[in-house]
Write a protein that holds these residues in place. Sequence first.
Motif, PDB file in Angstrom:
ATOM      1  N   ALA A 118      -7.753  14.254   1.075  1.00  0.00           N
ATOM      2  CA  ALA A 118      -6.675  13.927   2.017  1.00  0.00           C
ATOM      3  C   ALA A 118      -5.543  13.176   1.327  1.00  0.00           C
ATOM      4  O   ALA A 118      -4.477  13.736   1.084  1.00  0.00           O
ATOM      5  CB  ALA A 118      -7.229  13.121   3.190  1.00  0.00           C
ATOM      6  N   VAL A 119      -5.766  11.909   0.988  1.00  0.00           N
ATOM      7  CA  VAL A 119      -4.702  11.088   0.403  1.00  0.00           C
ATOM      8  C   VAL A 119      -5.277  10.154  -0.645  1.00  0.00           C
ATOM      9  O   VAL A 119      -6.478   9.891  -0.688  1.00  0.00           O
ATOM     10  CB  VAL A 119      -3.973  10.244   1.474  1.00  0.00           C
ATOM     11  CG1 VAL A 119      -3.275  11.130   2.488  1.00  0.00           C
ATOM     12  CG2 VAL A 119      -4.941   9.276   2.157  1.00  0.00           C
ATOM     13  N   VAL A 120      -4.374   9.651  -1.486  1.00  0.00           N
ATOM     14  CA  VAL A 120      -4.657   8.552  -2.402  1.00  0.00           C
ATOM     15  C   VAL A 120      -3.839   7.355  -1.953  1.00  0.00           C
ATOM     16  O   VAL A 120      -2.643   7.491  -1.667  1.00  0.00           O
ATOM     17  CB  VAL A 120      -4.283   8.919  -3.853  1.00  0.00           C
ATOM     18  CG1 VAL A 120      -4.441   7.712  -4.775  1.00  0.00           C
ATOM     19  CG2 VAL A 120      -5.138  10.065  -4.354  1.00  0.00           C
ATOM     20  N   ARG A 121      -4.482   6.206  -1.879  1.00  0.00           N
ATOM     21  CA  ARG A 121      -3.756   4.951  -1.605  1.00  0.00           C
ATOM     22  C   ARG A 121      -3.847   4.051  -2.823  1.00  0.00           C
ATOM     23  O   ARG A 121      -4.914   3.934  -3.437  1.00  0.00           O
ATOM     24  CB  ARG A 121      -4.334   4.245  -0.376  1.00  0.00           C
ATOM     25  CG  ARG A 121      -3.942   4.879   0.953  1.00  0.00           C
ATOM     26  CD  ARG A 121      -4.438   4.055   2.136  1.00  0.00           C
ATOM     27  NE  ARG A 121      -5.890   4.054   2.161  1.00  0.00           N
ATOM     28  CZ  ARG A 121      -6.632   5.000   2.737  1.00  0.00           C
ATOM     29  NH1 ARG A 121      -6.050   6.041   3.304  1.00  0.00           N
ATOM     30  NH2 ARG A 121      -7.950   4.927   2.716  1.00  0.00           N
ATOM     31  N   THR A 172       0.851  -1.187   0.000  1.00  0.00           N
ATOM     32  CA  THR A 172       0.000   0.000   0.000  1.00  0.00           C
ATOM     33  C   THR A 172       0.882   1.231   0.000  1.00  0.00           C
ATOM     34  O   THR A 172       1.727   1.397   0.886  1.00  0.00           O
ATOM     35  CB  THR A 172      -0.928   0.022   1.233  1.00  0.00           C
ATOM     36  OG1 THR A 172      -1.854  -1.068   1.154  1.00  0.00           O
ATOM     37  CG2 THR A 172      -1.706   1.334   1.282  1.00  0.00           C
ATOM     38  N   ILE A 173       0.696   2.066  -1.020  1.00  0.00           N
ATOM     39  CA  ILE A 173       1.452   3.311  -1.148  1.00  0.00           C
ATOM     40  C   ILE A 173       0.495   4.463  -0.896  1.00  0.00           C
ATOM     41  O   ILE A 173      -0.536   4.593  -1.568  1.00  0.00           O
ATOM     42  CB  ILE A 173       2.091   3.424  -2.537  1.00  0.00           C
ATOM     43  CG1 ILE A 173       3.061   2.270  -2.761  1.00  0.00           C
ATOM     44  CG2 ILE A 173       2.791   4.767  -2.698  1.00  0.00           C
ATOM     45  CD1 ILE A 173       3.601   2.188  -4.177  1.00  0.00           C
ATOM     46  N   THR A 174       0.816   5.293   0.088  1.00  0.00           N
ATOM     47  CA  THR A 174      -0.021   6.447   0.420  1.00  0.00           C
ATOM     48  C   THR A 174       0.607   7.707  -0.161  1.00  0.00           C
ATOM     49  O   THR A 174       1.769   8.007   0.095  1.00  0.00           O
ATOM     50  CB  THR A 174      -0.175   6.592   1.937  1.00  0.00           C
ATOM     51  OG1 THR A 174      -0.801   5.404   2.458  1.00  0.00           O
ATOM     52  CG2 THR A 174      -1.043   7.792   2.284  1.00  0.00           C
ATOM     53  N   THR A 175      -0.182   8.448  -0.956  1.00  0.00           N
ATOM     54  CA  THR A 175       0.289   9.655  -1.628  1.00  0.00           C
ATOM     55  C   THR A 175      -0.537  10.847  -1.171  1.00  0.00           C
ATOM     56  O   THR A 175      -1.769  10.836  -1.300  1.00  0.00           O
ATOM     57  CB  THR A 175       0.181   9.511  -3.156  1.00  0.00           C
ATOM     58  OG1 THR A 175       0.917   8.360  -3.584  1.00  0.00           O
ATOM     59  CG2 THR A 175       0.707  10.743  -3.864  1.00  0.00           C
ATOM     60  N   GLU A 176       0.134  11.851  -0.636  1.00  0.00           N
ATOM     61  CA  GLU A 176      -0.572  13.075  -0.267  1.00  0.00           C
ATOM     62  C   GLU A 176      -1.071  13.763  -1.534  1.00  0.00           C
ATOM     63  O   GLU A 176      -0.372  13.814  -2.558  1.00  0.00           O
ATOM     64  CB  GLU A 176       0.375  14.014   0.487  1.00  0.00           C
ATOM     65  CG  GLU A 176      -0.276  15.326   0.899  1.00  0.00           C
ATOM     66  CD  GLU A 176       0.715  16.286   1.529  1.00  0.00           C
ATOM     67  OE1 GLU A 176       0.265  17.304   2.083  1.00  0.00           O
ATOM     68  OE2 GLU A 176       1.937  16.027   1.455  1.00  0.00           O
ATOM     69  N   ILE A 177      -2.288  14.278  -1.467  1.00  0.00           N
ATOM     70  CA  ILE A 177      -2.848  14.982  -2.620  1.00  0.00           C
ATOM     71  C   ILE A 177      -2.343  16.418  -2.634  1.00  0.00           C
ATOM     72  O   ILE A 177      -2.524  17.175  -1.685  1.00  0.00           O
ATOM     73  CB  ILE A 177      -4.382  14.936  -2.592  1.00  0.00           C
ATOM     74  CG1 ILE A 177      -4.850  13.474  -2.745  1.00  0.00           C
ATOM     75  CG2 ILE A 177      -4.975  15.808  -3.703  1.00  0.00           C
ATOM     76  CD1 ILE A 177      -6.326  13.277  -2.622  1.00  0.00           C
ATOM     77  N   VAL A 178      -1.665  16.765  -3.729  1.00  0.00           N
ATOM     78  CA  VAL A 178      -1.059  18.082  -3.903  1.00  0.00           C
ATOM     79  C   VAL A 178      -1.645  18.707  -5.167  1.00  0.00           C
ATOM     80  O   VAL A 178      -2.253  18.026  -5.994  1.00  0.00           O
ATOM     81  CB  VAL A 178       0.478  17.970  -4.016  1.00  0.00           C
ATOM     82  CG1 VAL A 178       1.070  17.445  -2.711  1.00  0.00           C
ATOM     83  CG2 VAL A 178       0.870  17.072  -5.186  1.00  0.00           C
TER      84      VAL A 178
END
Length: 390
Positions: free
Chosen positions: A156-159, A9-15
């Motif tokens: 918030a984030v994309v996983r 699982t890769i969590t990416t902050e939404i920018v």
Amino acid sequence: MIDSDGGPTITTEIVPDLLRGALDAERGEVGLRPHRLPARARARADQQLRLAQSQPSGVRLVFRTAATWIEVDARRTTLAFHGVPPRPDGRYDLVVDGDFVAQQTSSGGIALVTDLATGVTETRVGPVGTVRFAGLAAGDKLVEVWLPHQEATELAVVRTDAPVAAEPPGARRVWLHHGSSISQGSNAASPTTTWVALAAARGGVDLVNLGFSGSAMLDSSVARTMRDQPADVVSVKIGINLVNGNVMRMRAFTPAVHGFLDTVRDGHPTTPLLVITPVLCPIHEDTPGPGAADFGDGTMRFRATGDPADVAAGRLTLRTIREELTRIVTERAADDPHLHLLDGLTLYGEADAAEHPLPDRLHPDAATHRLMGERFGDHAFGPGGPFAVA
């Protein structure tokens, strides 16, 4: 971290680089809030326009990935009224390599519930929601997650189970459009099936949708925003909010249209610019505003409360706006070969109303959004159209 399916699982902050269709974004309590107007324009907007622009119609997350599943954490803000059935939950549409693939609904978030009798609004706070898309084909692909078009959303984030990379813009032409709640997508089934989103897909362009519910008022701040926003083709749909808001008479309307178009032209002197007159709305064809909510049968509909006799004194109706816009654009086009006019009745007119009546007497239903999107796409982007590739 390992997903329940056994993969990473890769969590990416939404920018902001992951957003398309937003003109600004700011940090909130849980993530990034996309805006469809820049801060300077928001500062000059009234409450209705600030609310409408915060609802991300046409805004989408865009990235490349080889992921086979995607999750997005977001907190929505919904509006409701005591005694009125709530709108359906907002939908997230997944588009992969240009094709619609799946849809999920949002949940949780903040609900603002207003008592129409007292004007008191209650705030109900719920959890951050998660939407999940699974079973995607392996391999590199361009992913677009279209956000709900009538719910303010904080991302918030994309996983994912594979890395995410922002996709630089510029591969397609940009279509910049301004209009009312019909352009924002009222009563459309989902964010990719508003009439403007359907037309953009038909034309193969990147959409920047400045359709604002109740707020297509020829605001100078919106005109300046359009002036400063890069675009390959531009359109403006003018009329319904000026009538149902009862905001001006013909004496003010004519110079306001000229001023709006002049400002847009300051930044786009030779860009194809299409002015669209109002689509059919029987309650306001010959009766001025203001418009008002009508709960007579327990369902919210709209009615016109003005007096048709006041048209002689300059009160606006959709019919008089069409006539004046036609005159204005025809005269300006004599010196502006890139200025075009589209009669809104060709998108939705009297013959269509019999088969597709407006459910609330003001906004088209989902089938009519599709009809309008197809017609506009064919007219504007088709061979010989004002937005056709030269």
